[in-house]
Scaffold this motif. Structure first.
Motif: not given
Lengths: 91, 154
Positions: B59, B61, B82, B85-86, B89-90
């Motif tokens: 990604e 971003r 943010a 954290r994203a 999560q993956r």
């Protein structure tokens, strides 16, 4: 209040390689004072010459940027998570 | 990695290529034009292997430039967290960042090089808007030395 401080990779070498450090303090400022007393190598990376927050360091309390709270005066509650992230900046 | 017999201990290998999809390239370059005349910036999420970027990006971003300036950038601290954290999560990591140079070459400035010490493992992408066509280049900055990493468009 004991708080968990999460250190970025680049600063862990100055804290005996630890990713998180538990430190006492009622505010972010007190936590930072305790942190740099315990690990003096962190001082220049976290604080400026006047004892303020280093210009290129972001600090978060429970994922909130402390610059949008009360800066170093931001109060800490038991169990709060504090994360330190160097800013991404340049010219 | 100790299991890699071909690598000297402690030596990190730079990726042969930074791989960007066509749409990631468009997000990056588009964000730079959107931000103009100010410098634009963003973060790449992807994978690391043994603390070094693999060159894979999942990604691109865009982030706000907190400095709101045509000369410098600073990624908004909230956008940075943010993104982290994203990535977590993956099971991925932030593997680099980009910013635009509105009137200079796509090469790290002295400020870019010194700031890179905070994230020595990252890929640093610079997009120059100096000429009619945008120029995107990627670098590693290792111990203050700038190494270009070729960008493979997928």
């Amino acid at each position: 209040m004991p708080a968990e401080v999460r250190l970025p990779t680049v600063l862990r070498a100055q804290a005996d390689g630890q990713a998180t450090v538990a430190v006492e303090g009622a505010t972010i400022g007190e936590v930072f004072s305790a942190l740099v007393t315990q690990y003096p190598g962190l001082r220049g990376n976290l604080l400026d010459d006047q004892g303020g927050l280093h210009k290129f360091v972001n600090v978060y309390k429970n994922d909130e940027d402390i610059r949008y709270l009360e800066g170093l005066d931001t109060k800490i509650d038991d169990g709060d998570d504090i994360s330190i992230l160097p800013a991404v900046a340049g010219g | 990695m100790a299991s890699d017999p071909g690598r000297a201990p402690g030596v990190k290998v730079a990726p042969a290529f930074m791989r960007l999809t066509e749409s990631e390239w468009q997000v990056v370059v588009g964000s730079c034009y959107d931000g103009y005349p100010e410098e634009a910036c963003g973060l790449f999420i992807g994978t690391m292997n043994d603390g070094a970027p693999t060159g894979f990006v999942s990604e691109a971003r865009p982030c706000r430039n907190e400095a709101a300036s045509s000369l410098v950038y600073r990624i908004d601290g909230r956008d940075q967290l943010a993104a982290m954290r994203a990535a977590e999560q993956r099971g991925e990591e932030i593997v680099g960042c980009w910013h635009s140079h509105t009137h200079t070459e796509a090469f790290p400035s002295p400020t870019d090089v010194s700031q890179a010490a905070w994230y020595p493992d990252w890929l640093y992408v610079i997009v120059s808007l100096k000429d009619d066509a945008p120029v995107l280049r990627a670098y590693r900055v290792i111990d203050g030395d700038v190494h270009e990493v070729p960008v493979a468009l997928m």
